[in-house]
Design an enzyme around this catalytic site. Structure first.
Site, PDB file in Angstrom:
ATOM      1  N   ARG A  85       0.834  -1.191   0.000  1.00 56.17           N
ATOM      2  CA  ARG A  85       0.000   0.000   0.000  1.00 56.17           C
ATOM      3  C   ARG A  85       0.876   1.251   0.000  1.00 56.17           C
ATOM      4  O   ARG A  85       1.983   1.240   0.525  1.00 56.17           O
ATOM      5  CB  ARG A  85      -0.905   0.019   1.252  1.00 56.17           C
ATOM      6  CG  ARG A  85      -2.047  -0.987   1.188  1.00 56.17           C
ATOM      7  CD  ARG A  85      -2.934  -0.907   2.412  1.00 56.17           C
ATOM      8  NE  ARG A  85      -2.263  -1.369   3.612  1.00 56.17           N
ATOM      9  CZ  ARG A  85      -1.719  -0.591   4.527  1.00 56.17           C
ATOM     10  NH1 ARG A  85      -1.811   0.719   4.430  1.00 56.17           N
ATOM     11  NH2 ARG A  85      -1.119  -1.108   5.557  1.00 56.17           N
ATOM     12  N   TYR A 227      -1.140  -3.738  -6.840  1.00 60.24           N
ATOM     13  CA  TYR A 227      -0.819  -4.579  -5.679  1.00 60.24           C
ATOM     14  C   TYR A 227      -1.854  -4.538  -4.566  1.00 60.24           C
ATOM     15  O   TYR A 227      -2.309  -3.453  -4.176  1.00 60.24           O
ATOM     16  CB  TYR A 227       0.535  -4.139  -5.091  1.00 60.24           C
ATOM     17  CG  TYR A 227       1.204  -5.242  -4.293  1.00 60.24           C
ATOM     18  CD1 TYR A 227       2.050  -6.149  -4.927  1.00 60.24           C
ATOM     19  CD2 TYR A 227       0.971  -5.406  -2.933  1.00 60.24           C
ATOM     20  CE1 TYR A 227       2.654  -7.179  -4.219  1.00 60.24           C
ATOM     21  CE2 TYR A 227       1.570  -6.439  -2.224  1.00 60.24           C
ATOM     22  CZ  TYR A 227       2.414  -7.322  -2.871  1.00 60.24           C
ATOM     23  OH  TYR A 227       3.009  -8.339  -2.179  1.00 60.24           O
ATOM     24  N   LYS A 236      -9.317  -3.124   1.720  1.00 63.14           N
ATOM     25  CA  LYS A 236      -9.172  -1.945   2.596  1.00 63.14           C
ATOM     26  C   LYS A 236     -10.035  -0.774   2.125  1.00 63.14           C
ATOM     27  O   LYS A 236     -10.594  -0.046   2.941  1.00 63.14           O
ATOM     28  CB  LYS A 236      -7.713  -1.508   2.658  1.00 63.14           C
ATOM     29  CG  LYS A 236      -6.728  -2.609   2.986  1.00 63.14           C
ATOM     30  CD  LYS A 236      -6.925  -3.221   4.342  1.00 63.14           C
ATOM     31  CE  LYS A 236      -5.787  -4.184   4.648  1.00 63.14           C
ATOM     32  NZ  LYS A 236      -5.913  -4.831   5.938  1.00 63.14           N
ATOM     33  N   HIS A 256     -10.725  -3.275  11.588  1.00 60.23           N
ATOM     34  CA  HIS A 256      -9.540  -3.993  11.108  1.00 60.23           C
ATOM     35  C   HIS A 256      -9.212  -5.096  12.115  1.00 60.23           C
ATOM     36  O   HIS A 256      -8.257  -4.977  12.882  1.00 60.23           O
ATOM     37  CB  HIS A 256      -8.381  -2.991  10.976  1.00 60.23           C
ATOM     38  CG  HIS A 256      -7.200  -3.519  10.238  1.00 60.23           C
ATOM     39  ND1 HIS A 256      -5.934  -3.001  10.403  1.00 60.23           N
ATOM     40  CD2 HIS A 256      -7.074  -4.507   9.321  1.00 60.23           C
ATOM     41  CE1 HIS A 256      -5.090  -3.649   9.621  1.00 60.23           C
ATOM     42  NE2 HIS A 256      -5.752  -4.563   8.955  1.00 60.23           N
ATOM     43  N   SER A 279      -1.266  -3.815  10.296  1.00 57.55           N
ATOM     44  CA  SER A 279      -0.945  -4.750   9.210  1.00 57.55           C
ATOM     45  C   SER A 279       0.388  -5.441   9.489  1.00 57.55           C
ATOM     46  O   SER A 279       1.337  -4.816   9.964  1.00 57.55           O
ATOM     47  CB  SER A 279      -0.840  -3.997   7.885  1.00 57.55           C
ATOM     48  OG  SER A 279      -2.078  -3.447   7.533  1.00 57.55           O
ATOM     49  N   CYS A 281       1.262  -7.744  11.676  1.00 58.21           N
ATOM     50  CA  CYS A 281       1.647  -7.979  13.075  1.00 58.21           C
ATOM     51  C   CYS A 281       1.147  -9.341  13.567  1.00 58.21           C
ATOM     52  O   CYS A 281       1.013  -9.563  14.765  1.00 58.21           O
ATOM     53  CB  CYS A 281       1.093  -6.897  13.997  1.00 58.21           C
ATOM     54  SG  CYS A 281       2.032  -5.370  13.978  1.00 58.21           S
ATOM     55  N   ASP A 304      -8.698 -10.598   9.022  1.00 59.31           N
ATOM     56  CA  ASP A 304      -8.277  -9.218   8.771  1.00 59.31           C
ATOM     57  C   ASP A 304      -9.352  -8.175   9.060  1.00 59.31           C
ATOM     58  O   ASP A 304      -9.042  -7.111   9.574  1.00 59.31           O
ATOM     59  CB  ASP A 304      -7.814  -9.087   7.312  1.00 59.31           C
ATOM     60  CG  ASP A 304      -7.031  -7.803   7.051  1.00 59.31           C
ATOM     61  OD1 ASP A 304      -6.287  -7.365   7.948  1.00 59.31           O
ATOM     62  OD2 ASP A 304      -7.167  -7.237   5.955  1.00 59.31           O
ATOM     63  N   ARG A 396       3.010 -11.990  -0.405  1.00 58.54           N
ATOM     64  CA  ARG A 396       1.701 -12.412   0.104  1.00 58.54           C
ATOM     65  C   ARG A 396       1.225 -13.713  -0.514  1.00 58.54           C
ATOM     66  O   ARG A 396       1.601 -14.065  -1.619  1.00 58.54           O
ATOM     67  CB  ARG A 396       0.664 -11.319  -0.227  1.00 58.54           C
ATOM     68  CG  ARG A 396       0.962  -9.953   0.403  1.00 58.54           C
ATOM     69  CD  ARG A 396       0.396  -9.854   1.776  1.00 58.54           C
ATOM     70  NE  ARG A 396       0.752  -8.622   2.476  1.00 58.54           N
ATOM     71  CZ  ARG A 396       0.051  -8.162   3.506  1.00 58.54           C
ATOM     72  NH1 ARG A 396      -1.012  -8.789   3.954  1.00 58.54           N
ATOM     73  NH2 ARG A 396       0.449  -7.064   4.132  1.00 58.54           N
TER      74      ARG A 396
HETATM   75  O1  SAT Z   1      -3.668  -3.444   2.332  1.00 57.25           O
HETATM   76  S1  SAT Z   1      -3.214  -4.779   1.982  1.00 57.25           S
HETATM   77  O2  SAT Z   1      -4.377  -5.574   1.668  1.00 57.25           O
HETATM   78  O3  SAT Z   1      -2.277  -4.724   0.844  1.00 57.25           O
HETATM   79  C1  SAT Z   1      -2.388  -5.537   3.238  1.00 57.25           C
HETATM   80  C2  SAT Z   1      -2.390  -4.913   4.563  1.00 57.25           C
HETATM   81  O4  SAT Z   1      -2.043  -3.764   4.741  1.00 57.25           O
HETATM   82  O5  SAT Z   1      -2.719  -5.633   5.516  1.00 57.25           O
HETATM   83 MN    MN Z   2      -4.902  -5.785   7.328  1.00 51.81          MN
END
Ligand code: SAT
Ligand code: MN
Length: 616
Positions: A85, A227, A236, A256, A279, A281, A304, A396
């Site tokens: 991101r 991406y 997101k 989140h 993200s 973690c 997530d 990923r």
């Molecule tokens: O935003 S993403 O889906 O690329 C991954 C993340 O930040 O957890």
């Molecule tokens: Mn996330």
């Protein structure tokens, strides 16, 4: 190049019969804007997946993995300029700047629309030479009361096949849209138009990027990146940024958070826990935790995002709006997360991991010996001597949630699962104890609001390793003013009263003087969950402390761990000076919200300071 015209009639002729008029008109409008070579309506079928993945193998965007080792699975490599991101290019375009708030990048909606689709807009002709895919999708089980619909238009086949894993994509979603259910329009382009006869590259993207959200009109426009969260707009962009604004308007919550079910095997009692971490973690690890203590079973609902609504009984119910996991590969192994490893055995997409000589995937931290030779994420030969990482730190896996061996049987229950506890965590080498329970509800919100965490590789433009405030792990994902979001939490707490789940602050990442992690983490985090659900059941007491209420040493299951009372004390050690400094910093952080900061948060800060003073 001469402008192509897509008439509504032409678009209609290529569309599924059930596609409603407003959708067909919009698709025609975007086609006229972006000038694709053709339009393809995705139905989400297996044949479609087979066709697209085969085409992508032929074009070089995908490498088919060894079908014996990893059936129906593929590897993609992005460009080094497009690996995560980009927060600095993520915009909330609300009418008023204060509605985006100081923690978001705001842009005036009219100006941003000009930049995107004006006369010189970046989307003009952006899809030239490419197919525009129409992707109907549902976030959440089809037709569920908490679920929401969307249509993503994209010029990336990579997005189509990822969306098929991550959402309920295709015909079923289109059917609901045809029935008149509302849907969110989301337009995505990699921003790499092809001139007549120009050869494509394996990862088209643009150095200029815009990931934009229009909360008042529920629109998403994303340009320049292929991406992850920049391009899979259901994740997101929709399920957090846009959904958080919808949730505020309509009295629900878009968070989140992972969702898991913990079953006490003796009594058969089920508990449901959500947890928010920044993200990368370890949310996926916690969501698929294998308890190291007997008597418990963990099942995964989501890893997530959680959408939560009050149910008819006044409790808070959560669904996982996604259908797949988009997890961080490095560090994932049979040792750290066997269930994730099992989930990705087939039908998976890997992005920016390394390729082994026998056509399988590899990354730093995976099981076994490091191979003598690999193809790294750049597509180059790699040996252990090369000194570089073979997989990108934010590489990923995209995998169907249904393939997870411990997926909860109710993971698709349309009404969701009732939540018993909410965890907030982050990566903190110092200061933050293993677990602390809220005092009152507002303290729970304060805990979420004051979370700070060491930065990970999930975004390209924030310095990894540094400490940053990440309230509710929503810093890059809240679609409106963060202080209003805290206000919304306080209102939801008011509304649900005693039924609102208790909040816990957790930290698996505390280090000792030698820089070693003090807590084993992973499966042993079940010990923390055990204490939390016994608290929820009213079975154990807690000790009042500075950051919250702590477990008593004798109540906490440490069987088989090398943690004596002295070590335990270190896990909960409070340094009043360090905490006073941290609260100064938090106060400074809160100041940017001005009048919007809820009074309850200011009160909690004062109470916190009193507890620090008393501890000195
Ligand atoms: O935003 S993403 O889906 O690329 C991954 C993340 O930040 O957890
Ligand atoms: Mn996330």
């Amino acid at each position: 190049m001469a402008e192509k015209t897509f008439t509504v009639e032409e678009v209609r002729a290529g569309a599924p019969e059930i596609a409603p008029a407003d959708l067909v008109e919009w698709v025609a409008e975007i086609a006229n804007l972006t000038q694709p070579k053709d339009i393809y309506w995705a139905d989400g079928s297996q044949e479609e997946w087979d066709t697209l993945t085969t085409q992508m193998v032929e074009s070089g965007m995908f490498t088919r993995l060894n079908p014996e080792k990893r059936p129906n699975s593929f590897l993609a490599r992005s460009l080094p300029s497009d690996v995560a991101r980009v927060e600095s290019r993520t915009f909330i375009c609300s009418e008023k700047e204060e509605d985006a708030g100081p923690t978001n990048h705001w842009a005036d909606p009219k100006e941003m629309k000009e930049t995107l689709i004006g006369e010189k807009g970046v989307f003009r002709g952006a899809m030239a030479g490419r197919t525009m895919y129409v992707i109907p999708f549902s976030m959440g089980p089809l037709g569920g009361p908490i679920s929401q619909l969307g249509i993503e238009l994209t010029d990336s086949p990579y997005v189509v096949v990822n969306m098929r894993i991550m959402t309920r994509m295709g015909e079923g979603a289109l059917q609901l849209i045809a029935e008149g259910k509302p849907w969110v329009p989301a337009v995505h382009s990699v921003g790499a138009p092809l001139a007549e006869g120009e050869a494509d590259v394996t990862w088209p993207c643009n150095d200029e990027k815009y990931i934009t959200h229009f909360p008042e009109t529920n629109e998403i426009w994303s340009f320049g990146s292929g991406y992850g969260g920049n391009a899979l707009l259901g994740k997101k962009c929709y399920a957090l940024r846009i959904a958080s604004t919808m949730a505020r308007r309509d009295g629900w919550m878009a968070e989140h958070m992972l969702v898991l079910r913990l079953t006490d095997e003796k009594s058969g009692k089920q508990y449901h826990v959500t947890a928010a971490f920044p993200s990368a973690c370890g949310k996926t690890n916690l969501a698929m935790l294998q308890p190291t203590i007997p008597g418990y079973k963990v099942e995964t609902v989501g890893d997530d995002i959680a959408w939560m609504r009050p149910g008819p009984d006044g409790r808070l119910y959560a669904i996982n709006p996604e259908a797949g996991f988009f997890g961080v590969a490095p560090g994932t192994s049979y040792d750290t997360n066997p269930m994730a490893m099992e989930t990705m055995k087939a039908n998976s997409i890997f992005t920016n991991v390394a390729l082994t000589d026998d056509g399988d995937v590899w990354w730093e931290g995976i099981d076994g010996e490091t191979p003598a030779h690999l193809i790294d994420w750049h597509g180059n030969d790699w040996t252990p001597e090369s000194g570089e990482k073979a997989a990108h730190p934010n590489s990923r896996f995209t995998v169907p949630a249904a393939q997870c061996p411990i997926i909860c049987e109710d993971w698709e229950a349309p009404q969701g699962v009732p939540i018993d506890a909410i965890l907030f965590g982050g990566r903190r080498a110092t200061n933050v104890p293993l677990v602390a329970e809220q005092y009152e509800g507002a303290h729970g919100v304060f805990i979420g609001a004051s979370v700070a965490s060491e930065v990970t590789a999930a975004a390209t433009d924030v310095k990894a390793g540094s400490l940053r405030h990440d309230p509710f792990a929503m810093l890059p994902f809240c679609g409106y003013n963060m202080a209003d979001y805290w206000g919304h939490w306080l209102e939801m707490q008011q509304e649900l009263g005693e039924n609102f789940p208790k909040v816990y602050q957790v930290n698996w990442f505390r280090k000792d003087e030698d820089g070693k992690f003090m807590w084993p983490g992973y499966g042993d985090n079940s010990r923390v969950l055990d204490w939390i659900v016994r608290r929820a059941a009213g079975e154990v007491e807690a000790i009042d402390g500075v950051t919250g209420r702590y477990p008593k040493f004798e109540d906490f299951n440490l069987d088989g761990l090398d943690i004596d009372e002295a070590k335990w004390a270190k896990l909960f050690e409070i340094n009043p000076e360090a905490w006073a400094a941290e609260m100064d910093d938090t106060e400074e952080y809160f100041k940017q919200f001005g009048d919007k900061l809820p009074a309850a948060i200011t009160e909690q800060l004062a109470k916190f300071r009193e507890r620090i003073a008393a501890a000195k």
